[in-house]
Scaffold this motif. Structure first.
Motif, PDB file in Angstrom:
ATOM      1  N   GLY A  32      10.260  -0.766  -9.067  1.00 33.48           N
ATOM      2  CA  GLY A  32       9.571  -1.130  -7.958  1.00 33.48           C
ATOM      3  C   GLY A  32      10.687  -0.900  -6.696  1.00 33.48           C
ATOM      4  O   GLY A  32      11.529  -0.200  -6.794  1.00 33.48           O
ATOM      5  N   ASP A  33      10.262  -1.703  -5.807  1.00 34.01           N
ATOM      6  CA  ASP A  33      10.958  -1.690  -4.260  1.00 34.01           C
ATOM      7  C   ASP A  33      12.561  -1.971  -4.649  1.00 34.01           C
ATOM      8  O   ASP A  33      13.606  -1.512  -3.978  1.00 34.01           O
ATOM      9  N   ALA A  34      12.875  -2.717  -5.828  1.00 31.15           N
ATOM     10  CA  ALA A  34      14.336  -3.126  -5.963  1.00 31.15           C
ATOM     11  C   ALA A  34      15.289  -2.124  -6.159  1.00 31.15           C
ATOM     12  O   ALA A  34      14.735  -1.290  -6.951  1.00 31.15           O
ATOM     13  N   ARG A  78      19.753  -0.845   4.421  1.00 32.54           N
ATOM     14  CA  ARG A  78      18.868  -1.009   5.439  1.00 32.54           C
ATOM     15  C   ARG A  78      17.328  -1.482   4.849  1.00 32.54           C
ATOM     16  O   ARG A  78      16.882  -2.359   5.428  1.00 32.54           O
ATOM     17  N   TYR A  79      16.989  -0.719   3.820  1.00 29.60           N
ATOM     18  CA  TYR A  79      15.778  -1.231   3.239  1.00 29.60           C
ATOM     19  C   TYR A  79      15.758  -2.818   2.480  1.00 29.60           C
ATOM     20  O   TYR A  79      14.984  -3.543   3.040  1.00 29.60           O
ATOM     21  N   PHE A  80      16.876  -2.915   1.998  1.00 31.45           N
ATOM     22  CA  PHE A  80      16.919  -4.481   1.523  1.00 31.45           C
ATOM     23  C   PHE A  80      17.193  -5.298   2.667  1.00 31.45           C
ATOM     24  O   PHE A  80      16.478  -6.397   2.723  1.00 31.45           O
ATOM     25  N   PRO A  90       0.893  -1.206   0.062  1.00 31.60           N
ATOM     26  CA  PRO A  90      -0.016  -0.073   0.147  1.00 31.60           C
ATOM     27  C   PRO A  90       0.652   1.360  -0.030  1.00 31.60           C
ATOM     28  O   PRO A  90       0.352   2.413  -0.305  1.00 31.60           O
ATOM     29  N   ASP A  91       2.144   1.118   0.216  1.00 33.77           N
ATOM     30  CA  ASP A  91       3.022   2.321   0.158  1.00 33.77           C
ATOM     31  C   ASP A  91       2.955   2.805  -1.243  1.00 33.77           C
ATOM     32  O   ASP A  91       3.389   4.049  -1.656  1.00 33.77           O
ATOM     33  N   HIS A  92       2.724   1.907  -2.270  1.00 36.80           N
ATOM     34  CA  HIS A  92       2.489   2.366  -3.826  1.00 36.80           C
ATOM     35  C   HIS A  92       1.148   2.175  -4.325  1.00 36.80           C
ATOM     36  O   HIS A  92       0.871   2.821  -5.222  1.00 36.80           O
ATOM     37  N   SER A  93       0.427   1.340  -3.563  1.00 37.75           N
ATOM     38  CA  SER A  93      -1.072   1.205  -4.427  1.00 37.75           C
ATOM     39  C   SER A  93      -1.893   1.930  -3.536  1.00 37.75           C
ATOM     40  O   SER A  93      -3.166   1.986  -4.101  1.00 37.75           O
ATOM     41  N   VAL A 113      10.175 -10.207  -4.981  1.00 46.27           N
ATOM     42  CA  VAL A 113      11.019  -9.347  -4.610  1.00 46.27           C
ATOM     43  C   VAL A 113      10.313  -8.004  -4.237  1.00 46.27           C
ATOM     44  O   VAL A 113      10.175  -7.098  -4.817  1.00 46.27           O
ATOM     45  N   HIS A 114       9.592  -8.000  -3.076  1.00 48.16           N
ATOM     46  CA  HIS A 114       9.279  -9.138  -2.038  1.00 48.16           C
ATOM     47  C   HIS A 114       8.159  -9.549  -1.834  1.00 48.16           C
ATOM     48  O   HIS A 114       7.850 -10.235  -1.007  1.00 48.16           O
ATOM     49  N   TRP A 115       7.171  -9.528  -2.825  1.00 48.53           N
ATOM     50  CA  TRP A 115       5.727  -9.931  -2.642  1.00 48.53           C
ATOM     51  C   TRP A 115       5.713 -10.515  -4.026  1.00 48.53           C
ATOM     52  O   TRP A 115       6.281 -10.652  -4.898  1.00 48.53           O
TER      53      TRP A 115
HETATM   54 FE1  FEO Z   1       7.965   0.126  -0.846  1.00 51.94          FE
HETATM   55 FE2  FEO Z   1       7.232  -3.099  -0.742  1.00 51.94          FE
HETATM   56  O1  FEO Z   1       6.841  -1.370  -0.626  1.00 51.94           O
END
Ligand code: FEO
Length: 398
Positions: A164-166, A193-195, A83-86, A145-147
């Protein structure tokens, strides 16, 4: 005010910064904030790539409306459904009811379950293309990666990978949007850190995605992730770092993490650190598990080969904050570390023995026998810590 940023002739950054949210996923500290990146392509057809968190809709929509200048929005490409993107999808559908939502089969299942949206879908498969006029978008499915629905979108004209998040990380974009406009060492640390916090459980799937991009033999001039800077100067740098992190390749150094109520376990941590320095180890970090959020501890552990965990005993078990760290480490199957263990007990054991038990899941080679002191370390305990430090230094320098 319109603060969208031109990336190429007709592609714009329309993302937003979030300095309000304290914890990402209500879990990971956002003390330096985070950006939710979205991109708008103005071709014969218009396309938006990913949206932003619901709380930032107003600013996001202002940017889109300004750039569209009365045109319709034809496509929404969804690389990732977290949801941070959708989060803006339902409102976007209200504003642009004719929009086609482009995603894969799994994407649409998520939209139905999260937002009760059932229509406007245009399904793509791995390798499908979508022509917008001058731009042709090609889609690469990169599951986990990662859903499960995660995918990447490649613009063949401008050679931009919307990933995407990658390749993305924490930290707001404070004026600078591109890698050549920001302090890149800060972002590399926050991307790791995110990774390590969020994507690290799926290193095999990251490797699979990187290999898919390599096999596709595409030129990547720009990487535009959903968080962090847009990499136009040196996209290879972040690809190489991602490759290194997802292979769990570690650096020479030792992270000492301790849980201590009254300073006795901390004293052992300080002692081991000094001995390591005497053995020639330069990269040594001591972190208190009570003071430092595990997000930052995990980030350091990901980086360095050596880990030494020290805990007092608490209610015949492990110090609770230490337990949440090792639970996470055991669950996430992190590789390529060597381990040292020490700790204290008062009248029952439980701290050190629980660390040993967690390591049955982590399976990190122990460099030396666990060192356990009664209430506070005595000369025989310090001698064992000497041996622990020597053994750790040998492993790090091997
Ligand atoms: Fe940036 Fe997996 O959300």
């Amino acid at each position: 005010m319109n603060s969208s940023v031109k990336i190429t002739d007709d592609i714009y950054y329309v993302g937003v910064n979030d300095r309000d949210t304290a914890l990402f996923e209500n879990l990971w500290p956002l003390d330096k904030g985070v950006s939710y990146n979205s991109y708008l392509i103005l071709d014969e057809k218009t396309a938006l790539i990913d949206t932003v968190k619901e709380s930032k809709i107003s600013e996001f929509f202002d940017k889109i409306r300004h750039l569209l200048n009365g045109r319709a929005l034809d496509y929404l490409i969804i690389n990732h459904m977290e949801p941070d993107h959708s989060g803006s999808i339902p409102e976007l559908l209200q504003e642009f009811p004719g929009i086609k939502i482009v995603g894969n089969k799994t994407t649409f299942q998520f939209i139905k379950d999260l937002y009760k949206v059932e229509d406007n879908f245009q399904e793509i498969k791995d390798g499908s293309v979508l022509n917008l006029g001058k731009h042709t978008l090609k889609f690469y499915l990169t599951p986990m990666v990662h859903w499960p629905e995660t995918m990447m979108t490649y613009d063949e004209k401008d050679k931009i990978l919307f990933s995407g998040d990658a390749f993305g990380g924490f930290g707001t974009l404070d004026g600078g949007i591109f890698d050549d406009e920001v302090r890149i060492d800060f972002f590399e640390d926050e991307i790791r850190r995110y990774f390590s916090n969020i994507i690290g459980k799926y290193t095999k799937m990251v490797q699979r995605a990187l290999n898919k991009l390599k096999d596709a033999n595409i030129d990547i001039d720009i990487i535009a992730a959903t968080h962090g800077p847009v990499w136009r100067k040196d996209p290879k740098r972040i690809i190489d770092l991602y490759d290194k992190w997802s292979r769990c390749e570690t650096e020479k150094g030792v992270v000492i993490v301790y849980g201590s109520m009254y300073g006795n376990t901390e004293e052992m941590a300080e002692y081991v650190a000094r001995r390591l320095a005497e053995e020639g180890i330069k990269e040594i970090k001591i972190m208190s598990v009570s003071k430092t959020h595990i997000s930052y501890i995990i980030n350091e552990i990901w980086k360095y080969k050596g880990v030494i965990l020290g805990s007092c005993t608490y209610n015949q078990g492990l110090f609770p904050y230490m337990e949440s760290l090792v639970q996470w480490l055991a669950h996430n199957d992190i590789k390529n570390h060597v381990l040292g263990i020490f700790g204290t007990y008062g009248w029952s054991g439980g701290g050190v023995s629980t660390l040993v038990k967690y390591n049955e899941q982590m399976k990190w080679p122990l460099v030396y026998e666990p060192v356990e002191a009664k209430l506070s370390a005595k000369s025989e305990d310090f001698k064992k810590l000497d041996e622990l430090a020597k053994a750790m230094a040998r492993e790090i320098n091997s």
